[in-house]
Design a protein around this motif. Structure first.
Motif, PDB file in Angstrom:
ATOM      1  N   ASN A 275      -5.456   9.144   4.109  1.00  0.00           N
ATOM      2  CA  ASN A 275      -6.129   7.878   3.830  1.00  0.00           C
ATOM      3  C   ASN A 275      -6.341   7.764   2.319  1.00  0.00           C
ATOM      4  O   ASN A 275      -7.442   7.993   1.811  1.00  0.00           O
ATOM      5  CB  ASN A 275      -7.459   7.813   4.568  1.00  0.00           C
ATOM      6  CG  ASN A 275      -8.125   6.455   4.407  1.00  0.00           C
ATOM      7  OD1 ASN A 275      -7.461   5.462   4.120  1.00  0.00           O
ATOM      8  ND2 ASN A 275      -9.438   6.429   4.581  1.00  0.00           N
TER       9      ASN A 275
ATOM     10  N   THR B 202       1.625  -3.590  -4.012  1.00  0.00           N
ATOM     11  CA  THR B 202       0.449  -4.264  -3.443  1.00  0.00           C
ATOM     12  C   THR B 202       0.820  -5.398  -2.499  1.00  0.00           C
ATOM     13  O   THR B 202      -0.063  -6.096  -1.990  1.00  0.00           O
ATOM     14  CB  THR B 202      -0.421  -4.823  -4.576  1.00  0.00           C
ATOM     15  OG1 THR B 202       0.356  -5.756  -5.348  1.00  0.00           O
ATOM     16  CG2 THR B 202      -0.919  -3.709  -5.480  1.00  0.00           C
TER      17      THR B 202
ATOM     18  N   SER C  96      -9.513   9.019  -7.148  1.00  0.00           N
ATOM     19  CA  SER C  96      -9.930   7.617  -7.029  1.00  0.00           C
ATOM     20  C   SER C  96     -10.969   7.259  -8.089  1.00  0.00           C
ATOM     21  O   SER C  96     -10.868   6.221  -8.754  1.00  0.00           O
ATOM     22  CB  SER C  96     -10.502   7.346  -5.640  1.00  0.00           C
ATOM     23  OG  SER C  96      -9.518   7.494  -4.646  1.00  0.00           O
ATOM     24  N   ASP C  97     -11.964   8.127  -8.260  1.00  0.00           N
ATOM     25  CA  ASP C  97     -13.018   7.847  -9.231  1.00  0.00           C
ATOM     26  C   ASP C  97     -12.471   7.827 -10.653  1.00  0.00           C
ATOM     27  O   ASP C  97     -12.844   6.966 -11.460  1.00  0.00           O
ATOM     28  CB  ASP C  97     -14.126   8.895  -9.121  1.00  0.00           C
ATOM     29  CG  ASP C  97     -14.919   8.768  -7.836  1.00  0.00           C
ATOM     30  OD1 ASP C  97     -14.791   7.714  -7.173  1.00  0.00           O
ATOM     31  OD2 ASP C  97     -15.642   9.721  -7.483  1.00  0.00           O
TER      32      ASP C  97
ATOM     33  N   GLY D 282       0.795  -1.223   0.000  1.00  0.00           N
ATOM     34  CA  GLY D 282       0.000   0.000   0.000  1.00  0.00           C
ATOM     35  C   GLY D 282       0.819   1.260   0.000  1.00  0.00           C
ATOM     36  O   GLY D 282       0.325   2.326   0.394  1.00  0.00           O
TER      37      GLY D 282
ATOM     38  N   TRP E 109      -8.886  13.680  -3.257  1.00  0.00           N
ATOM     39  CA  TRP E 109      -8.641  12.237  -3.329  1.00  0.00           C
ATOM     40  C   TRP E 109      -9.819  11.505  -3.963  1.00  0.00           C
ATOM     41  O   TRP E 109      -9.629  10.513  -4.689  1.00  0.00           O
ATOM     42  CB  TRP E 109      -8.376  11.684  -1.929  1.00  0.00           C
ATOM     43  CG  TRP E 109      -7.238  12.329  -1.213  1.00  0.00           C
ATOM     44  CD1 TRP E 109      -7.286  13.019  -0.033  1.00  0.00           C
ATOM     45  CD2 TRP E 109      -5.875  12.365  -1.643  1.00  0.00           C
ATOM     46  NE1 TRP E 109      -6.031  13.487   0.296  1.00  0.00           N
ATOM     47  CE2 TRP E 109      -5.141  13.099  -0.663  1.00  0.00           C
ATOM     48  CE3 TRP E 109      -5.196  11.884  -2.745  1.00  0.00           C
ATOM     49  CZ2 TRP E 109      -3.779  13.335  -0.769  1.00  0.00           C
ATOM     50  CZ3 TRP E 109      -3.829  12.113  -2.858  1.00  0.00           C
ATOM     51  CH2 TRP E 109      -3.133  12.834  -1.874  1.00  0.00           C
ATOM     52  N   GLU E 110     -11.028  11.973  -3.723  1.00  0.00           N
ATOM     53  CA  GLU E 110     -12.212  11.308  -4.275  1.00  0.00           C
ATOM     54  C   GLU E 110     -12.204  11.375  -5.805  1.00  0.00           C
ATOM     55  O   GLU E 110     -12.472  10.384  -6.485  1.00  0.00           O
ATOM     56  CB  GLU E 110     -13.479  11.943  -3.724  1.00  0.00           C
ATOM     57  CG  GLU E 110     -14.748  11.254  -4.201  1.00  0.00           C
ATOM     58  CD  GLU E 110     -16.004  11.858  -3.603  1.00  0.00           C
ATOM     59  OE1 GLU E 110     -17.109  11.388  -3.942  1.00  0.00           O
ATOM     60  OE2 GLU E 110     -15.886  12.815  -2.797  1.00  0.00           O
TER      61      GLU E 110
ATOM     62  N   SER F 269      -6.569   5.902  -1.293  1.00  0.00           N
ATOM     63  CA  SER F 269      -6.937   4.614  -1.890  1.00  0.00           C
ATOM     64  C   SER F 269      -5.849   4.173  -2.859  1.00  0.00           C
ATOM     65  O   SER F 269      -4.993   4.972  -3.281  1.00  0.00           O
ATOM     66  CB  SER F 269      -8.259   4.740  -2.634  1.00  0.00           C
ATOM     67  OG  SER F 269      -8.105   5.586  -3.772  1.00  0.00           O
ATOM     68  N   ALA F 270      -5.893   2.896  -3.224  1.00  0.00           N
ATOM     69  CA  ALA F 270      -4.953   2.390  -4.217  1.00  0.00           C
ATOM     70  C   ALA F 270      -5.121   3.136  -5.531  1.00  0.00           C
ATOM     71  O   ALA F 270      -4.139   3.443  -6.222  1.00  0.00           O
ATOM     72  CB  ALA F 270      -5.180   0.897  -4.427  1.00  0.00           C
ATOM     73  N   GLU F 271      -6.375   3.462  -5.886  1.00  0.00           N
ATOM     74  CA  GLU F 271      -6.636   4.169  -7.143  1.00  0.00           C
ATOM     75  C   GLU F 271      -6.016   5.566  -7.134  1.00  0.00           C
ATOM     76  O   GLU F 271      -5.466   6.026  -8.136  1.00  0.00           O
ATOM     77  CB  GLU F 271      -8.150   4.264  -7.392  1.00  0.00           C
ATOM     78  CG  GLU F 271      -8.823   2.949  -7.725  1.00  0.00           C
ATOM     79  CD  GLU F 271      -9.083   2.095  -6.498  1.00  0.00           C
ATOM     80  OE1 GLU F 271      -9.467   0.925  -6.665  1.00  0.00           O
ATOM     81  OE2 GLU F 271      -8.906   2.595  -5.357  1.00  0.00           O
TER      82      GLU F 271
ATOM     83  N   CYS G 117      -3.375   6.465  -5.457  1.00  0.00           N
ATOM     84  CA  CYS G 117      -1.923   6.277  -5.587  1.00  0.00           C
ATOM     85  C   CYS G 117      -1.551   6.018  -7.045  1.00  0.00           C
ATOM     86  O   CYS G 117      -0.560   6.568  -7.558  1.00  0.00           O
ATOM     87  CB  CYS G 117      -1.465   5.125  -4.706  1.00  0.00           C
ATOM     88  SG  CYS G 117      -1.539   5.474  -2.933  1.00  0.00           S
TER      89      CYS G 117
END
Length: 341
Positions: free
Chosen positions: A96, A79, A148-149, A62, A144-145, A98-100, A102
């Motif tokens: 915090n 991963t 990620s999306d 991560g 971040w949202e 997400s993997a997406e 990153c």
């Protein structure tokens, strides 16, 4: 996926987003064979260059790894737990993420890393004070949202394309090499060593500079220097450089070759198709030379390449050209199929 709109993006200090930690040196002789990923200064395979059992300096999954030396700026999302070499910095998020999110940042790290050459390096203290551009919320914080999306959409689209590609009927071409014959490289080419040119001495320009890399046809920079230019219509072969040794490229235009490169002037009529046929043969011929030994000019001249031959025992350049042209045509047909999907 729709194009990115970078309007409203802001610069964020890397050290404010991540804790930047330096990897730990581990030599080949110290490695114990195992299942733990060892991440080195590589641009391939998610940076993983070996599998080890050593556990003293293992990072958690991560996190992001960024090469600060060697393949400077090459960035990967890890991963699984891993050991990072001393050519790699490990970025541990303070948010915090997400993997997406990153994955979204990886090409940004690569782009920022282009500012640093092999000699400059992207050191730990420099990296944490550098800034990267990111989408921002109305409050001026990293969005971040959105990241990620967006990346989740890219992954879905990529997965669909891969599925379609797997359904394309690719021919299994078997080559019977039982009647091929060995030829000394010096009988086929005049081998000339490249010329050293440091980053500090490079002048901006449009002349390709060929270095010890596996990518981009060997081009690592474009320069304005004209002191040691080789003509197009030749092959370049890396004789030095971790992972790149033996990598050959057809050079259609004039270029400057670094001192990690040998330039091969053909003693026959060389074209792109024949050069492409020869490239993996050079790669195979280099296997007996290690990074420490290097594939020097003298050693390369004595090395043999096993090639198709005509009835008189001479290299069958016509066969090589026809074979490679057919492979190119087949690849073009597959690409056309994918573009129609």
């Amino acid at each position: 996926m729709h194009a990115l709109n970078t309007e409203g993006w802001r610069q964020f200090r890397i050290g404010d987003l991540f804790s930047v930690e330096k990897g730990t040196r581990l030599t080949k002789t110290q490695m114990v064979a195992g299942d733990i990923a060892f991440v080195g200064a590589s641009a391939m395979n998610n940076g993983i260059t070996a599998r080890i059992a050593n556990e003293e300096h293992v990072f958690n999954a991560g996190t992001i790894t960024v090469c600060y030396n060697g393949s400077v700026g090459e960035s990967f999302y890890q991963t699984e737990p891993f050991w990072a070499s001393d050519d790699v910095n490990v970025l541990i998020s303070k948010e915090n993420m997400s993997a997406e999110a990153c994955l979204f940042m990886l090409p940004i790290f690569r782009e920022v890393g282009r500012r640093y050459g092999f000699t400059d390096k992207w050191r730990q203290e420099v990296m944490q004070d550098d800034c990267i551009p990111l989408p921002a919320t109305v409050d001026g914080l990293p969005d971040w949202e959105y990241m990620s999306d967006y990346m989740a959409g890219v992954l879905r689209e990529s997965s669909s394309i891969v599925d379609e590609l797997c359904n394309v009927n690719l021919r299994d071409r078997h080559i019977d090499s039982s009647m091929w014959k060995p030829f000394t490289i010096s009988d086929l080419f005049v081998v000339q060593k490249g010329t050293r040119l440091t980053r500090a001495d490079m002048i901006p320009g449009d002349l390709p500079f060929i270095g010890a890399t596996l990518e981009n046809n060997g081009i690592t920079a474009h320069i304005g220097n004209r002191g040691h230019v080789h003509p197009g219509g030749t092959l370049t072969v890396a004789y030095n450089g971790q992972k790149a040794m033996g990598k050959a490229f057809w050079q259609p235009k004039p270029f400057w070759a670094s001192d990690d490169i040998n330039v091969l002037y053909p003693k026959f009529e060389l074209n792109e198709q024949i050069a492409l046929f020869l490239q993996p043969i050079f790669w195979e011929a280099s296997r007996s030379f290690s990074y420490d030994d290097k594939w020097s000019k003298a050693a390369m001249e004595k090395t043999t390449l096993t090639l198709p031959v005509k009835a008189d025992g001479s290299p069958d350049w016509g066969y090589m050209q026809r074979f490679m042209q057919q492979e190119i045509d087949n690849a073009d047909a597959v690409i056309d199929q994918l573009e129609e999907l």
